[in-house]
Design an enzyme around this catalytic site. Structure first.
Site, PDB file in Angstrom:
ATOM      1  N   ASP A   1      45.288  48.084  52.120  1.00  0.00           N
ATOM      2  CA  ASP A   1      46.173  46.948  51.890  1.00  0.00           C
ATOM      3  C   ASP A   1      47.149  46.729  53.039  1.00  0.00           C
ATOM      4  O   ASP A   1      48.067  45.925  52.945  1.00  0.00           O
ATOM      5  CB  ASP A   1      46.909  47.074  50.553  1.00  0.00           C
TER       6      ASP A   1
ATOM      7  N   ASP B   1      45.481  51.248  56.394  1.00  0.00           N
ATOM      8  CA  ASP B   1      44.858  51.508  55.096  1.00  0.00           C
ATOM      9  C   ASP B   1      44.413  50.184  54.457  1.00  0.00           C
ATOM     10  O   ASP B   1      44.664  49.107  55.006  1.00  0.00           O
ATOM     11  CB  ASP B   1      45.796  52.309  54.202  1.00  0.00           C
TER      12      ASP B   1
ATOM     13  N   SER C   1      46.042  50.717  47.293  1.00  0.00           N
ATOM     14  CA  SER C   1      46.349  51.287  48.603  1.00  0.00           C
ATOM     15  C   SER C   1      45.166  52.109  49.116  1.00  0.00           C
ATOM     16  O   SER C   1      44.070  51.598  49.262  1.00  0.00           O
ATOM     17  CB  SER C   1      47.634  52.105  48.530  1.00  0.00           C
TER      18      SER C   1
END
Length: 575
Positions: free
Chosen positions: A303, A301, A149
């Site tokens: 992902d 972000d 992430s």
């Protein structure tokens, strides 16, 4: 240099023939020059937290590497065979822009295929929500995404999805972890069966984009879309692969991509942190928006499951919205669309988390729908869809900048959420309003809620112990008064109890156990303490509110609530 025997007992098996020479050399070097690093790398096994298994890349049981991921994959493979006996098994695998994500994804694919499981592997990086979609689209029993992430560049991670497209939840999570823990590294099957590995990309992309547009579009006239100027940044992440195409297919053609951040890069060179929760991450996008006089800024972000949003205030200045604000705006928009379509009959629900804004409960009451709360992590919101098949899921979000529109994806989804917030903005502008003004109206109608988050980073073994001790201290000596107001209720999710401090009455909480404490004061404030499940942090969430009669009351109410938040944080005496 002294190395504790308990650490050596964990290190020694990694010096045997099961592990490759590169691993042996790295361990020997740590033993010679970095015993502290050796201890950090081996003192425990990587654990599954709120967002799967996440950690620093490197050698050791407490690191992300081919062996720790191989062992987890072997365990998932073994569990799948028990869970789906006699079934042709398949799994979808995606990965993000991080260093080693592509090669680690291939290791995971090799292990699944070596166990006779059909693998659908994305040929290049793709957003996490597309993996969730792909699991159901391809009728897989499981899915894996390699991502950390928004963590720093040295991190990577491993998230497991089940056949419903949602992340692992009880009882599967504990059962799979037990299988993984019982395995020896020598049992991992690394030799791929190439015939069982199929690469996927464009076909799934097209289906994902089409589904996103279907679920997150609400009949905005084309002229209003053309009048919407959008600045978008992928922050060097995966959303660049599908989000611009999604906006284009939905009819948004006036989209300006921040060029310096459009190329995927695991070093995230233009930001301190690729986290849209951090205002600094959107600096370049805001600069471009001012240059173009754009209406809205969206950043995702790495992902592509979280989004940060900035809009123009009443003075035409760009202001960043927090996760609670975007969640409230999008949820209200969805509820209003459902109401106007005559689709609300009391059998619908919205979802959120115990540390997010209580304002969502006010919205739910006003529209006659249920608001279900779960622990932090979108896997719990996805689980609600499965647990309440008699109810329709409208949408849901959490304070940490995640949102899910409908149930075509069973995880937070910045692709659909980006399209949805653009719909909110376009329709507001067309009606002579703005996103900012729509938020102000909601504060008048439902109460002015103000939230703040304080995160303390505590790294390493000592940090983990310090965080643990802070939560113990909170339980041994619970707070009785905050900012001159009595605490009237304490919810302890570790003991699953809610205690009324005025009457002594104790109720049971019908939510899975978790290391979370929430205090409620007599003047309506809410303060939560929670160790992060994915980062070496302890987080404190503060929510305060005030009733206002008109938009003109907002400045004075905001000043009052800001002072209250500061006083609460000061009273908590956190350092």
């Amino acid at each position: 240099m002294h190395i504790d025997q308990a650490i050596l007992d964990k290190v020694n098996p990694w010096l045997e023939a099961t592990f490759d020479n590169e691993t042996h050399r790295a361990i020997e070097q740590m033993m010679t020059t970095s015993p502290k690093e050796l201890e950090e790398s081996f003192y425990k096994n990587l654990e599954f937290g709120t967002g799967g298994m996440r950690g620093i890349m490197g050698v050791g049981t407490n690191r992300i590497n081919k062996y720790t991921l191989g062992k987890s994959t072997q365990g998932v493979s073994d569990y799948m065979k028990k869970a789906f006996p006699g079934k042709h098994l398949s799994v979808a695998i995606a990965f993000d822009c991080r260093h080693n994500s592509k090669s680690l994804a291939r290791v995971v694919a090799d292990v699944f295929s070596a166990n006779g499981i059909q693998v659908y592997l994305f040929s290049d990086l793709r957003p996490t929500p597309e993996l969730s979609f792909a699991v159901r689209h391809l009728k897989c029993q499981a899915g894996i995404v390699l991502t950390a992430s928004h963590n720093p560049p040295e991190y990577n991670g491993y998230k497991v999805y089940w056949e419903d497209g949602g992340q692992l939840v009880p009882p599967q999570d504990k059962e799979i972890i037990d299988v993984i823990e019982a395995l020896d590294y020598s049992e991992i099957k690394f030799t791929a069966n190439e015939s069982l590995i199929k690469y996927i990309d464009k076909e799934v992309d097209a289906a994902f984009i089409e589904s996103t547009v279907k679920h997150a579009s609400f009949n905005t006239p084309q002229a209003d879309k053309d009048d919407m100027s959008i600045v978008f940044t992928s922050l060097h992440g995966t959303s660049i692969t599908v989000l611009p195409d999604t906006l284009k297919k939905a009819g948004y053609n006036n989209v300006h991509i921040v060029p310096e951040q459009a190329v995927p890069d695991g070093d995230f060179p233009t930001v301190k942190s690729p986290n849209p929760e951090e205002p600094e991450a959107l600096t370049m996008a805001l600069s471009l928006a001012d240059k173009l006089n754009a209406d809205i800024v969206v950043g995702t972000d790495p992902d592509a499951d979280r989004l940060g949003v900035a809009v123009r205030d009443n003075n035409n200045r760009m202001v960043l919205l927090n996760g609670n604000q975007t969640m409230v705006l999008m949820t209200h928009f969805l509820l209003e669309k459902w109401r106007k379509a005559g689709k609300l009959n009391g059998k619908q629900f919205i979802g959120s988390t115990i540390v997010s804004t209580p304002m969502l409960m006010e919205l739910a009451t006003a529209y006659g729908v249920q608001c279900k709360l779960g622990l932090t992590g979108f896997k719990w919101i996805a689980k609600m869809i499965k647990d309440f098949p008699e109810l329709q899921f409208i949408g849901g979000g959490e304070e940490s900048f995640g949102y899910m529109v409908g149930d075509h994806v069973r995880d937070k989804d910045a692709v659909a959420a980006t399209l949805l917030i653009c719909e909110v903005a376009a329709q507001a502008k067309a009606s002579g309003s703005s996103v900012y003004q729509e938020l102000e109206k909601l504060y008048v109608d439902y109460g002015f809620y103000k939230e703040a988050l304080l995160s303390l980073t505590k790294k390493g073994i000592e940090g983990a112990q310090e965080i643990k001790q802070m939560m113990i201290d909170q339980r041994v000596n619970p707070i009785r008064e905050i900012d001159g107001n009595r605490v009237v209720m304490v919810e302890d999710y570790q003991s699953s109890t809610a205690k009324n401090l005025l009457t002594g009455e104790v109720e049971n909480l019908d939510i899975p156990k978790s290391d979370v404490l929430i205090y409620y004061t007599e003047d309506g404030a809410k303060i939560a303490a929670r160790p992060s499940g994915t980062e070496p942090k302890i987080k404190f969430y503060v929510s305060v509110n005030a009733a206002i009669d008109s938009i003109d009351d907002i400045p004075s109410a905001e000043k009052q609530l800001d002072e209250k938040v500061k006083a609460i944080i000061r009273d908590l005496n956190i350092n």
